[in-house]
Scaffold this motif. Structure first.
Motif, PDB file in Angstrom:
ATOM      1  N   ILE A  60      50.105  38.872  30.878  1.00 28.42           N
ATOM      2  CA  ILE A  60      48.137  39.367  31.186  1.00 28.42           C
ATOM      3  C   ILE A  60      47.640  39.778  32.338  1.00 28.42           C
ATOM      4  CG2 ILE A  60      47.017  37.925  30.658  1.00 28.42           C
ATOM      5  CD1 ILE A  60      45.179  39.500  28.970  1.00 28.42           C
ATOM      6  N   GLY A  61      47.319  41.147  33.015  1.00 27.01           N
ATOM      7  CA  GLY A  61      46.655  41.090  34.589  1.00 27.01           C
ATOM      8  C   GLY A  61      45.775  40.825  34.221  1.00 27.01           C
ATOM      9  N   ASP A  62      45.568  39.449  34.284  1.00 26.22           N
ATOM     10  CA  ASP A  62      43.762  37.834  34.593  1.00 26.22           C
ATOM     11  C   ASP A  62      43.845  37.647  35.881  1.00 26.22           C
ATOM     12  OD1 ASP A  62      41.776  36.918  34.250  1.00 26.22           O
ATOM     13  OD2 ASP A  62      42.616  36.130  32.727  1.00 26.22           O
ATOM     14  N   HIS A  64      42.165  36.513  38.480  1.00 23.65           N
ATOM     15  CA  HIS A  64      41.692  34.942  38.959  1.00 23.65           C
ATOM     16  C   HIS A  64      42.482  34.102  37.770  1.00 23.65           C
ATOM     17  CE1 HIS A  64      37.255  37.050  40.152  1.00 23.65           C
ATOM     18  NE2 HIS A  64      38.175  37.328  40.320  1.00 23.65           N
ATOM     19  N   ALA A  65      42.187  33.631  36.774  1.00 24.71           N
ATOM     20  CA  ALA A  65      43.048  33.162  35.682  1.00 24.71           C
ATOM     21  C   ALA A  65      44.403  32.229  36.932  1.00 24.71           C
ATOM     22  CB  ALA A  65      43.706  33.788  34.415  1.00 24.71           C
ATOM     23  N   THR A 150      31.998  48.937  28.474  1.00 19.07           N
ATOM     24  CA  THR A 150      32.520  47.775  28.525  1.00 19.07           C
ATOM     25  C   THR A 150      34.426  47.000  29.075  1.00 19.07           C
ATOM     26  OG1 THR A 150      30.293  47.641  26.864  1.00 19.07           O
ATOM     27  CG2 THR A 150      32.270  45.434  27.227  1.00 19.07           C
ATOM     28  N   SER A 305      38.043  45.340  36.312  1.00 19.82           N
ATOM     29  CA  SER A 305      39.203  44.390  36.122  1.00 19.82           C
ATOM     30  C   SER A 305      40.635  44.314  36.896  1.00 19.82           C
ATOM     31  CB  SER A 305      39.594  44.545  35.209  1.00 19.82           C
ATOM     32  OG  SER A 305      38.623  44.352  34.071  1.00 19.82           O
ATOM     33  N   LYS A 306      40.512  44.988  37.981  1.00 18.96           N
ATOM     34  CA  LYS A 306      41.907  45.134  38.474  1.00 18.96           C
ATOM     35  C   LYS A 306      42.597  45.811  39.945  1.00 18.96           C
ATOM     36  CE  LYS A 306      42.935  44.856  34.537  1.00 18.96           C
ATOM     37  NZ  LYS A 306      43.828  43.478  33.795  1.00 18.96           N
ATOM     38  N   GLY A 310      40.027  42.963  40.666  1.00 22.79           N
ATOM     39  CA  GLY A 310      40.209  41.667  39.347  1.00 22.79           C
ATOM     40  C   GLY A 310      39.208  41.099  38.288  1.00 22.79           C
ATOM     41  N   GLU A 311      38.207  41.908  37.873  1.00 26.17           N
ATOM     42  CA  GLU A 311      37.034  40.467  37.831  1.00 26.17           C
ATOM     43  C   GLU A 311      36.721  41.290  36.612  1.00 26.17           C
ATOM     44  OE1 GLU A 311      34.674  38.489  38.956  1.00 26.17           O
ATOM     45  OE2 GLU A 311      34.642  39.183  41.485  1.00 26.17           O
ATOM     46  N   CYS A 312      38.085  40.348  35.561  1.00 29.33           N
ATOM     47  CA  CYS A 312      38.263  40.894  33.952  1.00 29.33           C
ATOM     48  C   CYS A 312      36.846  40.340  33.457  1.00 29.33           C
ATOM     49  CB  CYS A 312      39.509  40.060  33.658  1.00 29.33           C
ATOM     50  SG  CYS A 312      40.973  40.772  34.395  1.00 29.33           S
ATOM     51  N   GLY A 313      36.849  39.516  33.445  1.00 29.88           N
ATOM     52  CA  GLY A 313      35.498  38.592  32.590  1.00 29.88           C
ATOM     53  C   GLY A 313      34.122  39.698  32.760  1.00 29.88           C
ATOM     54  N   PHE A 314      34.073  39.691  33.585  1.00 29.07           N
ATOM     55  CA  PHE A 314      32.608  40.908  33.322  1.00 29.07           C
ATOM     56  C   PHE A 314      32.304  42.511  32.552  1.00 29.07           C
ATOM     57  CE2 PHE A 314      31.992  37.686  36.938  1.00 29.07           C
ATOM     58  CZ  PHE A 314      30.603  38.231  37.114  1.00 29.07           C
ATOM     59  N   ARG A 315      33.675  42.681  32.370  1.00 30.34           N
ATOM     60  CA  ARG A 315      34.077  43.662  31.698  1.00 30.34           C
ATOM     61  C   ARG A 315      32.721  45.084  31.974  1.00 30.34           C
ATOM     62  NH1 ARG A 315      37.450  43.828  30.520  1.00 30.34           N
ATOM     63  NH2 ARG A 315      37.810  44.546  28.220  1.00 30.34           N
TER      64      ARG A 315
END
Lengths: 488, 488
Positions: A60-62, A64-65, A150, A305-306, A310-315
């Motif tokens: 998954i394109g995550d 920060h993880a 979102t 998010s990308k 890459g800030e996916c968590g903030f939606r």
């Protein structure tokens, strides 16, 4: 089993009595392979012996993880928005304070804890519009056409929801690329719309051929009413970057065939390959002149998010609608108001992405350095991934021109395909599951994205840090060779 | 007009060709009256002369927008989560740092910018489960039954989505109170489910009579398949707090009639009236013994947006499912995974709400003081609202036992009703629109929530600060008297 049946009789809500469209939803990026990966992680923690010491998630394109660090400026502003007492703190630069103040002034009661307008905070929408204008070389953008969302997913689902109508042969069909990002197939299944597949050309670096669009459309018109065409550029899961010419051709096609265009452009900063460049659908549309720019209906999507952040968590995300019927726009505004507003911290972050530090501002040089470091490292990892995978006999990987994924083709021995079929598994699911069990590497089988019959792929993100990526690629290589031997 | 028609022919997406379910959606809380209020605010800014100098919005439960201050501890932790460099800062107390570290450790790459698990961060779900156990006097709660959501709305819509099935007379019906919070009617319209109305008893302080549930259910069974019963307690828009006895009766009814229970308990800390107490449906269910606690299917909802924190913008929330069929639960988990995850800052905030400072921790006394100040001021404003409104002839206001709203009944002169009808407006919309134009006060007409035919109401939040609330109430009083005179 009889006990289970008894239980089902007692329950109000069972798989037999639930929404049947929901049952048809599939989402491979978080499917069975990821559930098993989480399980294996737990087993490792509990001390279960495995041939590896950690699970590497490349499913998954995550970012920060996988260890990517956030942009300092963004997080400073978010901290001040959360706790405005920090606006007096000397540790934060003036430009960060200015952005925080501007965002807070756009919020009810100057608090990010207040609901925003349903469409999003007004000053954020203004900043988005100005960003789009700069990006598109001056093509005008109206803040009233910007809807904060979102994440991009929310915008895409909302647009699809508006488009779905009719029954039987007049049911709305939506054209999506194969391979595709499974949000599209999932949303279409949930909405009960008809998925119309067009295939990308793997032999030509996953490019889009208008002749294939024509074929797919003609086929679809026999059983549904195709009304929308979805494009992901740069491509997910396939990593291609569309040429300007191809975008023009697609727009001409949409205009001629009366299709609503949906352009998923969340990877717009993720372009790595020499000679490739990102062109937004909107820019190309407007450069084609009023015949197109005043008629073709377009929604384009972006997210926090990308790209380099890459800030996916903030939606965070936004969509821009172009040439939308004003009455439909009113319906759209009404529809989004039911959920009150997108998360305000995500709106704030979206604002920073479209309005980052400028030359002369104190945070500018750090921002540029951080952004460049991330993007050039991603470019390096894209190159590395393609190179190493192509050294493996039986794996063929197109160049990763953009986005965050490689989607290599794997040639599987007939005996492996048979064994998978005996287990009721897709052959590439069988392959990926075995890879996970033997190496701890978590990839997503190509069948989760769609592929031409008889071909097999996996999607792998390029996000692990370079050192880890090298280990991962060499493990994939070893595994593939073992696998081929075992089943030949 | 002919130009419009031409335009419609050209567009792919028009009101005639869009999703017809979406067209039926209505959402009064952000409806025409609020759009007009925003317009008037702009006119005031542009210098247009009005009989008032500011718009007072009492249309929506948006505490921070009305000046309520956030809880210091919550915002400190959120700032550190956003910018972890602050973990070294002496200005923050140790308990806040501990919470921030715990949340960050639950995040991928220790960043709130990573996606969380689809169901929510594991340690947050554990904290929610422990909170529920404490709240419910030890009734066990399993973190695997907790789903973090994007505000409570998201959870409610998701549960309704699972429940909707069948066609024609076997289409799912969902029982909702009238008056109701219009999220329910909007979601049911969008999903094409059948809305089954049961009326609250205005004469007995908006209480719920099981005989009315019985009547509504019997009626509904003639044309649909009622499968779920929604309760809002404390009530929105009606402000009542359900008695323990009534909750028991509702549970018995749901068990007997095989209805899935949905308990919207987002106002669980907002109880003001002497002798009233919040009882969760889950607690009462378990106290009724295994005959009920092991069979009745329940989903309950909570959020960060209300109570003493009022953090609407973060879109934090959770739902707990009880006695859900395991296969359905797997479908639910799959469904929520398509949207990847609820916003992580909202999850962090939800964690703080369920795991606030404890006695002996450095932030405890400040936290208690802030919480108490907000809740006791809300109690004062609830009392004040009821008292002052009841001094107006033609306005009758039930006690605001809980939540954040009064829903007084207004007696309108026949001539006003006639004039409204001539304009095609609901009479209470006519009344509220006139109130807005003459005084700048923005309320929501009762017709947006549903009410018994021939009765008229408005919903007013109790959120304006006490001084402003007094002015508002006296303006409403004056307006009402003028209105009655004008139309008598």
């Amino acid at each position: 089993k009889s006990h289970q049946t008894n239980q089902c009789v007692c329950k109000v809500l069972t798989v037999d009595t639930m929404n049947s469209c929901v049952k048809k939803v599939e989402y491979a990026v978080r499917g069975p392979i990821v559930l098993r990966a989480v399980q294996i992680e737990k087993e490792l923690k509990e001390g279960v012996q495995k041939p590896f010491s950690e699970v590497i998630k490349a499913n998954i394109g995550d970012a920060h993880a996988m260890g990517q660090q956030p942009i300092t400026f963004f997080r400073q502003v978010l901290a001040m928005c959360s706790y405005p007492e920090l606006l007096d703190d000397d540790r934060f630069p003036e430009d960060a304070k200015g952005r925080a103040r501007r965002i807070l002034q756009g919020c009810g009661g100057q608090s990010i804890g207040a609901y925003s307008a349903s469409q999003g905070i007004e000053c954020v929408r203004q900043d988005v519009a100005r960003y789009v204008e700069r990006r598109d070389g001056g093509v005008p953008s109206d803040p009233d056409n910007i809807y904060l969302t979102t994440g991009a997913s929310d915008g895409i689902v909302t647009m699809l929801k508006l488009l779905v109508a009719g029954e039987g042969r007049s049911r709305t069909g939506v054209m999506i690329s194969i391979p595709q990002y499974p949000l599209y197939s999932a949303a279409l299944a949930e909405l009960g719309a008809v998925q119309v597949n067009y295939f990308l050309n793997e032999e030509r670096c996953w490019s889009l051929d208008v002749s294939e669009l024509r074929r797919a459309l003609a086929d679809a018109r026999r059983h549904c009413n195709p009304r929308a065409l979805c494009i992901i550029n740069p491509g997910n899961p396939t990593g291609q970057v569309q040429s300007r010419q191809c975008i023009e051709d697609v727009i001409r096609f949409a205009a001629k065939e009366r299709l609503f265009l949906m352009a998923d452009e969340v990877y717009q900063d993720n372009v790595y390959a020499e000679g490739c460049e990102f062109h937004s659908f909107k820019k190309v549309l407007f450069e084609m002149g009023p015949e197109f720019s005043s008629t073709v209906e377009l929604a384009s999507f972006h997210s926090t998010s990308k790209c380099y952040m890459g800030e996916c968590g903030f939606r965070g995300g936004y969509m821009e609608v172009v040439n939308m019927d004003p009455e439909v726009k009113a319906q759209l505004t009404k529809l989004v108001s039911v959920r009150l507003c997108p998360p305000v911290p995500g709106q704030a972050l979206m604002d920073l992405v479209v309005n980052p530090p400028q030359p002369g501002e104190p945070s500018y040089s750090t921002f540029i350095r951080e952004r460049k470091a991330t993007l050039s490292s991603l470019a390096e990892r894209a190159r590395l991934t393609e190179q190493i995978l192509n050294t493996v006999p039986g794996i063929a990987c197109n160049p990763v021109q953009g986005a965050m994924y490689s989607f290599p083709r794997v040639t599987l021995p007939a005996r492996a395909i048979r064994e998978a079929e005996e287990r009721g598994q897709a052959p590439d699911m069988f392959y990926c599951m075995k890879l996970l069990e033997e190496t701890g590497i978590c990839l997503v089988p190509g069948s989760g994205f769609g592929q031409r019959d008889g071909t097999f792929h996996f999607r792998m993100t390029i996000l692990p840090p370079t050192d880890k990526l090298k280990i991962l690629l060499s493990k994939v290589k070893d595994f593939h060779q073992r696998f081929i031997q075992q089943y030949s």
